[in-house]
Design a protein around this motif. Structure first.
Motif, PDB file in Angstrom:
ATOM      1  N   VAL A   1     -54.661  35.634   8.301  1.00  0.00           N
ATOM      2  CA  VAL A   1     -55.621  36.161   9.267  1.00  0.00           C
ATOM      3  C   VAL A   1     -54.890  37.147  10.182  1.00  0.00           C
ATOM      4  N   GLU A   2     -55.466  38.339  10.343  1.00  0.00           N
ATOM      5  CA  GLU A   2     -54.805  39.339  11.179  1.00  0.00           C
ATOM      6  C   GLU A   2     -55.505  39.482  12.542  1.00  0.00           C
ATOM      7  N   GLU A   3     -56.652  40.088  12.554  1.00  0.00           N
ATOM      8  CA  GLU A   3     -57.391  40.253  13.805  1.00  0.00           C
ATOM      9  C   GLU A   3     -58.812  40.678  13.484  1.00  0.00           C
TER      10      GLU A   3
ATOM     11  N   ASN B   1     -58.024  40.556  19.233  1.00  0.00           N
ATOM     12  CA  ASN B   1     -57.059  39.621  18.640  1.00  0.00           C
ATOM     13  C   ASN B   1     -57.703  38.240  18.536  1.00  0.00           C
ATOM     14  N   VAL B   2     -57.024  37.347  17.806  1.00  0.00           N
ATOM     15  CA  VAL B   2     -57.624  36.030  17.565  1.00  0.00           C
ATOM     16  C   VAL B   2     -56.625  34.906  17.886  1.00  0.00           C
ATOM     17  N   PHE B   3     -57.157  33.805  18.440  1.00  0.00           N
ATOM     18  CA  PHE B   3     -56.354  32.613  18.767  1.00  0.00           C
ATOM     19  C   PHE B   3     -57.006  31.382  18.146  1.00  0.00           C
ATOM     20  N   PHE B   4     -56.155  30.412  17.815  1.00  0.00           N
ATOM     21  CA  PHE B   4     -56.611  29.132  17.255  1.00  0.00           C
ATOM     22  C   PHE B   4     -56.147  28.021  18.195  1.00  0.00           C
TER      23      PHE B   4
ATOM     24  N   PRO C   1     -48.603  36.632  14.471  1.00  0.00           N
ATOM     25  CA  PRO C   1     -47.457  37.336  15.065  1.00  0.00           C
ATOM     26  C   PRO C   1     -47.615  38.848  14.978  1.00  0.00           C
ATOM     27  N   LEU C   2     -46.863  39.556  15.806  1.00  0.00           N
ATOM     28  CA  LEU C   2     -46.910  41.021  15.831  1.00  0.00           C
ATOM     29  C   LEU C   2     -45.964  41.558  14.759  1.00  0.00           C
ATOM     30  N   THR C   3     -46.499  41.668  13.560  1.00  0.00           N
ATOM     31  CA  THR C   3     -45.645  42.084  12.439  1.00  0.00           C
ATOM     32  C   THR C   3     -45.791  43.575  12.139  1.00  0.00           C
ATOM     33  N   GLY C   4     -46.551  44.288  12.973  1.00  0.00           N
ATOM     34  CA  GLY C   4     -46.694  45.732  12.774  1.00  0.00           C
ATOM     35  C   GLY C   4     -48.065  46.141  12.254  1.00  0.00           C
ATOM     36  N   THR C   5     -48.858  45.162  11.807  1.00  0.00           N
ATOM     37  CA  THR C   5     -50.173  45.531  11.271  1.00  0.00           C
ATOM     38  C   THR C   5     -51.318  45.141  12.202  1.00  0.00           C
ATOM     39  N   ILE C   6     -51.007  44.480  13.318  1.00  0.00           N
ATOM     40  CA  ILE C   6     -52.096  44.188  14.268  1.00  0.00           C
ATOM     41  C   ILE C   6     -51.772  44.837  15.612  1.00  0.00           C
ATOM     42  N   LEU C   7     -52.819  45.015  16.410  1.00  0.00           N
ATOM     43  CA  LEU C   7     -52.614  45.648  17.716  1.00  0.00           C
ATOM     44  C   LEU C   7     -51.975  44.637  18.676  1.00  0.00           C
ATOM     45  N   PRO C   8     -50.890  45.028  19.346  1.00  0.00           N
ATOM     46  CA  PRO C   8     -50.309  44.131  20.355  1.00  0.00           C
ATOM     47  C   PRO C   8     -51.194  44.135  21.603  1.00  0.00           C
ATOM     48  N   GLY C   9     -52.193  43.280  21.590  1.00  0.00           N
ATOM     49  CA  GLY C   9     -53.194  43.265  22.661  1.00  0.00           C
ATOM     50  C   GLY C   9     -52.582  42.848  23.988  1.00  0.00           C
ATOM     51  N   ILE C  10     -53.046  43.495  25.032  1.00  0.00           N
ATOM     52  CA  ILE C  10     -52.561  43.155  26.378  1.00  0.00           C
ATOM     53  C   ILE C  10     -53.230  41.863  26.833  1.00  0.00           C
ATOM     54  N   THR C  11     -54.467  41.642  26.397  1.00  0.00           N
ATOM     55  CA  THR C  11     -55.119  40.362  26.677  1.00  0.00           C
ATOM     56  C   THR C  11     -54.382  39.254  25.917  1.00  0.00           C
ATOM     57  N   ARG C  12     -54.048  39.513  24.670  1.00  0.00           N
ATOM     58  CA  ARG C  12     -53.289  38.545  23.853  1.00  0.00           C
ATOM     59  C   ARG C  12     -52.014  38.129  24.572  1.00  0.00           C
ATOM     60  N   ASP C  13     -51.255  39.122  25.028  1.00  0.00           N
ATOM     61  CA  ASP C  13     -49.996  38.846  25.718  1.00  0.00           C
ATOM     62  C   ASP C  13     -50.246  38.027  26.998  1.00  0.00           C
ATOM     63  N   SER C  14     -51.324  38.359  27.706  1.00  0.00           N
ATOM     64  CA  SER C  14     -51.632  37.668  28.965  1.00  0.00           C
ATOM     65  C   SER C  14     -52.063  36.227  28.697  1.00  0.00           C
TER      66      SER C  14
ATOM     67  N   PHE D   1     -60.843  31.548  19.355  1.00  0.00           N
ATOM     68  CA  PHE D   1     -61.471  32.574  20.192  1.00  0.00           C
ATOM     69  C   PHE D   1     -60.883  33.949  19.922  1.00  0.00           C
ATOM     70  N   ALA D   2     -61.702  34.947  20.246  1.00  0.00           N
ATOM     71  CA  ALA D   2     -61.275  36.339  20.142  1.00  0.00           C
ATOM     72  C   ALA D   2     -60.969  36.823  21.543  1.00  0.00           C
TER      73      ALA D   2
END
Ligand code: PLP
Ligand code: COI
Length: 365
Positions: free
Chosen positions: A238-240, A245-248, A259-272, A307-308
């Motif tokens: 699962v990417e995004e 972004n997505v959380f479980f 993880p941020l492997t280069g194919t998903i956006l490094p979301g600022i909400t994700r980081d927060s 959640f997204a």
């Protein structure tokens, strides 16, 4: 390339502002992205002159040659961030420095000139300030800022931009999804992928969204709110989502996100969210998770919530996941406690209702 300090914005307020009455009507219940404020930022860049003509003035249409590079080769990047009315009065932006950094990174990936981060921050602060009457008052609403940059050379020559145009427009917004805060349903795209290793999945360029459009359309046809993408190589991780972004969330209280492997956006909400979850003492894993495992865990009850998250969508519970090979409901299908707790923690900081322990909010003077 000429090295120069960032030019300061020249501010020329519009001579024809929207009347207070008309503005109030527009602010009553804005549909995401349909209403725009009176002003816009524009800054020009050429390889010869560097950044110049930085101004904040009346919003107006662009006039371009039909040969302009962006129209043919899609050299365009953008950002999304919000200005919030604060509980104690005043207005603040959420982590504009992080958007400025990501924007410069996106520019480098598309061989465009990286905008100085201080100019990005000055621009988003200035438009939020000049158009502060456009920030809606109602709970959950805000002013969405859309900085973007395009290759403005009038040439069909396939080459990096000599001339770029940076701009910021602003749009008062309420909930992103029509259903407000209700749980969304996802369609698993097992045919289309969003990004491949070495591609542009980890930057915010218009082309990524263009390529995702047909998958989003398919999701809609299947009666789902959003598409969820799998990795392009093994078609199982699962990417995004198209724009989140997505959380479980698991039954032991731990949470996980790809993880941020280069194919998903490094979301600022994700980081927060990762930071806030750690502040609350939750275990957070940045580990890949397969779609089959997700189904299995949802069915066994090991996975209790998902959640997204993103600037536009904030934190939105995922209720149901459907695909050609998948069909499952998460928990009671309506979201859960951990999702709600993290959403509240984030919103309380953004609206100035709680302490800001990480110094994320940037107040306007
Ligand atoms: N992933 C994609 C593809 C997005 O478009 C967005 C929205 O900006 C996000 C994730 C979330 O990023 P952020 O939290 O920085 O808004
Ligand atoms: C955002 O959340 O800022 C996005 O970019 C998502 C979408 C509107 C493209």
């Amino acid at each position: 390339m000429t090295r120069q300090p960032s030019p300061s914005l020249v501010i020329e307020p519009t001579a024809n502002p929207t009347s207070a009455e008309a503005r109030q009507a527009l602010l009553a219940n804005p549909v995401f992205g349909k209403v725009f404020t009176d002003h816009m930022v524009t800054v020009q860049h050429s390889n010869e002159r560097g950044w110049y003509d930085a101004k904040l003035a009346a919003r107006e249409d662009f006039v371009f040659s039909p040969g302009t590079t962006v129209l043919h080769y899609g050299l365009e990047i953008f950002e999304g961030l919000k200005a919030y009315r604060q509980a104690g009065g005043g207005v603040a932006l959420f982590r504009p420095d992080a958007n400025a950094r990501r924007f410069a990174n996106s520019a480098r990936r598309l061989a465009m000139a990286p905008l100085p981060e201080d100019l990005f921050i000055e621009a988003v602060k200035a438009i939020s300030d000049l158009d502060r009457d456009w920030i809606p008052e109602q709970d959950g609403a805000s002013l969405y800022l859309r900085p973007f940059m395009l290759a403005a050379d009038a040439t069909l020559g396939l080459k990096p931009a000599d001339q770029c145009l940076f701009s910021v427009i602003a749009s008062p917004v309420a909930a992103y999804f029509k259903g407000g805060a209700a749980a969304v349903s996802l369609w698993v795209s097992d045919h289309f992928t969003r990004a491949a290793p070495g591609g542009t999945g980890d930057v915010k360029c218009g082309g990524n969204y263009a390529a995702a459009m047909v998958a989003q359309l398919e999701a809609g046809r299947q009666g789902c709110d959003q598409v969820v993408f799998l990795d392009a190589v093994e078609r199982q991780w699962v990417e995004e989502l198209g724009g989140m972004n997505v959380f479980f969330v698991f039954d032991d209280g731990s949470i996980q996100t790809p993880p941020l492997t280069g194919t998903i956006l490094p979301g600022i909400t994700r980081d927060s969210i990762i930071q806030l979850a750690m502040d609350k003492g939750l275990t957070v894993r940045e580990e890949r998770y397969s779609i089959d495992q997700w189904q299995q865990d949802a069915q066994s009850g090991r996975l209790v919530e998902a959640f997204a998250c993103g600037t536009a969508a904030v934190v939105t519970p995922i209720g149901k996941v459907t695909g050609n090979r998948h069909d499952f409901t998460i928990g009671n299908g309506e979201g859960g406690e951990v999702t709600a707790m993290l959403k509240t923690a984030l919103l309380d900081i953004q609206y100035g209702r709680s302490e800001d322990p990480h110094g994320w909010m940037v107040q306007l003077g």
